[in-house]
Design a protein around this motif. Sequence first.
Motif, PDB file in Angstrom:
ATOM      1  N   ASN A 165     -14.777  37.599  74.666  1.00 51.97           N
ATOM      2  CA  ASN A 165     -14.015  37.684  73.413  1.00 51.97           C
ATOM      3  C   ASN A 165     -14.687  36.865  72.316  1.00 51.97           C
ATOM      4  N   ALA A 166     -15.109  35.649  72.652  1.00 50.90           N
ATOM      5  CA  ALA A 166     -15.729  34.775  71.658  1.00 50.90           C
ATOM      6  C   ALA A 166     -17.149  35.227  71.319  1.00 50.90           C
ATOM      7  N   PHE A 167     -17.799  35.908  72.261  1.00 52.76           N
ATOM      8  CA  PHE A 167     -19.172  36.350  72.050  1.00 52.76           C
ATOM      9  C   PHE A 167     -19.263  37.496  71.049  1.00 52.76           C
ATOM     10  N   LEU A 227     -27.924  29.653  53.382  1.00 53.96           N
ATOM     11  CA  LEU A 227     -27.330  30.904  53.849  1.00 53.96           C
ATOM     12  C   LEU A 227     -27.623  31.123  55.331  1.00 53.96           C
ATOM     13  N   GLY A 228     -28.869  30.929  55.720  1.00 51.23           N
ATOM     14  CA  GLY A 228     -29.232  31.140  57.120  1.00 51.23           C
ATOM     15  C   GLY A 228     -28.502  30.205  58.063  1.00 51.23           C
ATOM     16  N   ASN A 229     -28.428  28.927  57.721  1.00 56.26           N
ATOM     17  CA  ASN A 229     -27.729  27.966  58.576  1.00 56.26           C
ATOM     18  C   ASN A 229     -26.224  28.176  58.560  1.00 56.26           C
ATOM     19  N   SER A 230     -25.696  28.670  57.437  1.00 54.66           N
ATOM     20  CA  SER A 230     -24.246  28.922  57.350  1.00 54.66           C
ATOM     21  C   SER A 230     -23.826  30.053  58.278  1.00 54.66           C
ATOM     22  N   ILE A 231     -24.681  31.068  58.419  1.00 55.34           N
ATOM     23  CA  ILE A 231     -24.361  32.166  59.331  1.00 55.34           C
ATOM     24  C   ILE A 231     -24.269  31.645  60.759  1.00 55.34           C
ATOM     25  N   TRP A 232     -25.212  30.802  61.166  1.00 54.10           N
ATOM     26  CA  TRP A 232     -25.167  30.228  62.504  1.00 54.10           C
ATOM     27  C   TRP A 232     -23.962  29.309  62.675  1.00 54.10           C
ATOM     28  N   PHE A 233     -23.666  28.531  61.654  1.00 54.10           N
ATOM     29  CA  PHE A 233     -22.509  27.635  61.714  1.00 54.10           C
ATOM     30  C   PHE A 233     -21.218  28.424  61.881  1.00 54.10           C
ATOM     31  N   ALA A 234     -21.050  29.493  61.097  1.00 57.33           N
ATOM     32  CA  ALA A 234     -19.842  30.312  61.195  1.00 57.33           C
ATOM     33  C   ALA A 234     -19.741  30.974  62.561  1.00 57.33           C
ATOM     34  N   ALA A 235     -20.862  31.435  63.118  1.00 55.91           N
ATOM     35  CA  ALA A 235     -20.843  32.098  64.421  1.00 55.91           C
ATOM     36  C   ALA A 235     -20.404  31.139  65.525  1.00 55.91           C
ATOM     37  N   VAL A 236     -20.945  29.918  65.506  1.00 59.80           N
ATOM     38  CA  VAL A 236     -20.599  28.941  66.545  1.00 59.80           C
ATOM     39  C   VAL A 236     -19.146  28.493  66.399  1.00 59.80           C
ATOM     40  N   ILE A 237     -18.691  28.278  65.158  1.00 59.33           N
ATOM     41  CA  ILE A 237     -17.298  27.864  64.940  1.00 59.33           C
ATOM     42  C   ILE A 237     -16.338  28.954  65.393  1.00 59.33           C
ATOM     43  N   TYR A 238     -16.676  30.200  65.122  1.00 61.21           N
ATOM     44  CA  TYR A 238     -15.822  31.310  65.560  1.00 61.21           C
ATOM     45  C   TYR A 238     -15.763  31.364  67.084  1.00 61.21           C
ATOM     46  N   TYR A 239     -16.906  31.133  67.743  1.00 65.37           N
ATOM     47  CA  TYR A 239     -16.939  31.130  69.202  1.00 65.37           C
ATOM     48  C   TYR A 239     -16.023  30.040  69.755  1.00 65.37           C
ATOM     49  N   ILE A 240     -16.094  28.854  69.183  1.00 67.80           N
ATOM     50  CA  ILE A 240     -15.261  27.740  69.657  1.00 67.80           C
ATOM     51  C   ILE A 240     -13.789  28.026  69.409  1.00 67.80           C
ATOM     52  N   TYR A 241     -13.464  28.573  68.252  1.00 70.20           N
ATOM     53  CA  TYR A 241     -12.057  28.813  67.910  1.00 70.20           C
ATOM     54  C   TYR A 241     -11.425  29.859  68.824  1.00 70.20           C
ATOM     55  N   ILE A 242     -12.136  30.960  69.078  1.00 68.62           N
ATOM     56  CA  ILE A 242     -11.586  31.987  69.959  1.00 68.62           C
ATOM     57  C   ILE A 242     -11.490  31.475  71.389  1.00 68.62           C
ATOM     58  N   THR A 243     -12.432  30.632  71.804  1.00 61.83           N
ATOM     59  CA  THR A 243     -12.335  30.005  73.120  1.00 61.83           C
ATOM     60  C   THR A 243     -11.105  29.121  73.196  1.00 61.83           C
TER      61      THR A 243
END
Length: 315
Positions: free
Chosen positions: A213-215, A244-260
């Motif tokens: 789900n988080a992936f 911009l590039g680092n923000s995309i990675w930051f948002a992806a990891v935060i979303y993964y943690i939140y859904i977990t």
Amino acid sequence: MSQTFHRPDTFPASQRSAYPSAGTSAGTSSFDNSGFNRPHRFASGAGNGYNTPGGRSIHSISSTTLTNRTGCFTSFKMTAFAKLSRFFKRIVLFRQMDFEFAAWQMLYLLIHPQKVYRNFMYRKRAKDQWARDDPAFLVLIAASLVITSILFALVLSLSFGGFVSFLMWVIFIDCIGVGIVVATSLWFISNRFLRRVDDQDVEWGYCFDVHLNAFFPMLVLLHVVLPFLFYGLIDYPYFLSRLLGNSIWFAAVIYYIYITFLGYTALPILQKTHIFLYPITFIFIFYVATVCAGWNISQTAMDFYHIRATNQNRN
């Protein structure tokens, strides 16, 4: 003409058997004299055994409580191996998979992930397991990885062999391999330190479902949004490109943690699940530090992807 409605316990004895008894717990099924199963409608709030996500389950306090409540799953429990065998047997039976519902889950993981975990609660009440018993979601994840790998192959100018190598890495290492490690680690932590009851534990299959789900939102951000923006906006030695590039990675990891976090908070047998949000503070500090230090994480990731697929540096 007005009609008078009676409560089930006020009906004559000859009619009362068609209604579930007061002692039957919510989420289980009752049987009438005709032998037909009459499933309960799921209710919310007190009395249904599942309060707000993370709340104590009044039907999960002890094995004795569960034994005293008659239901179709209280006398028979499938082992983890049996559930896993049934899951993989269905993975080749495409006609039995509900791809429409799996696609609905993918959509709501992006816009309303809490609604997806509400369905996991319903599955627990109806089928006595938290983990998915339908492999349709996993099949759609695999199909998504194939499509996004084609996109990466075009962006990185990979040969067919490079595309196949990249696809194998993404499926078996990034998705399944990392998922097994993460699911096993959180499964151990949850059962060892976060359980509030002794007679129930967290299913490993559910932990792997939480990872999937988080992936998926991470997959959309890193394998769809990032390739489209990389050569046009990100692959430059400028501050805004790096941001911009680092923000995309930051948002992806935060979303993964939140859904977990949502996944483990949905389990009523766990407590103190807020600890899953603790890494966000350190990730934010790391994000700010990389932007200020001039490190474009997206460029590094693209270089790594290219070397992994072709054993050559990206031009």
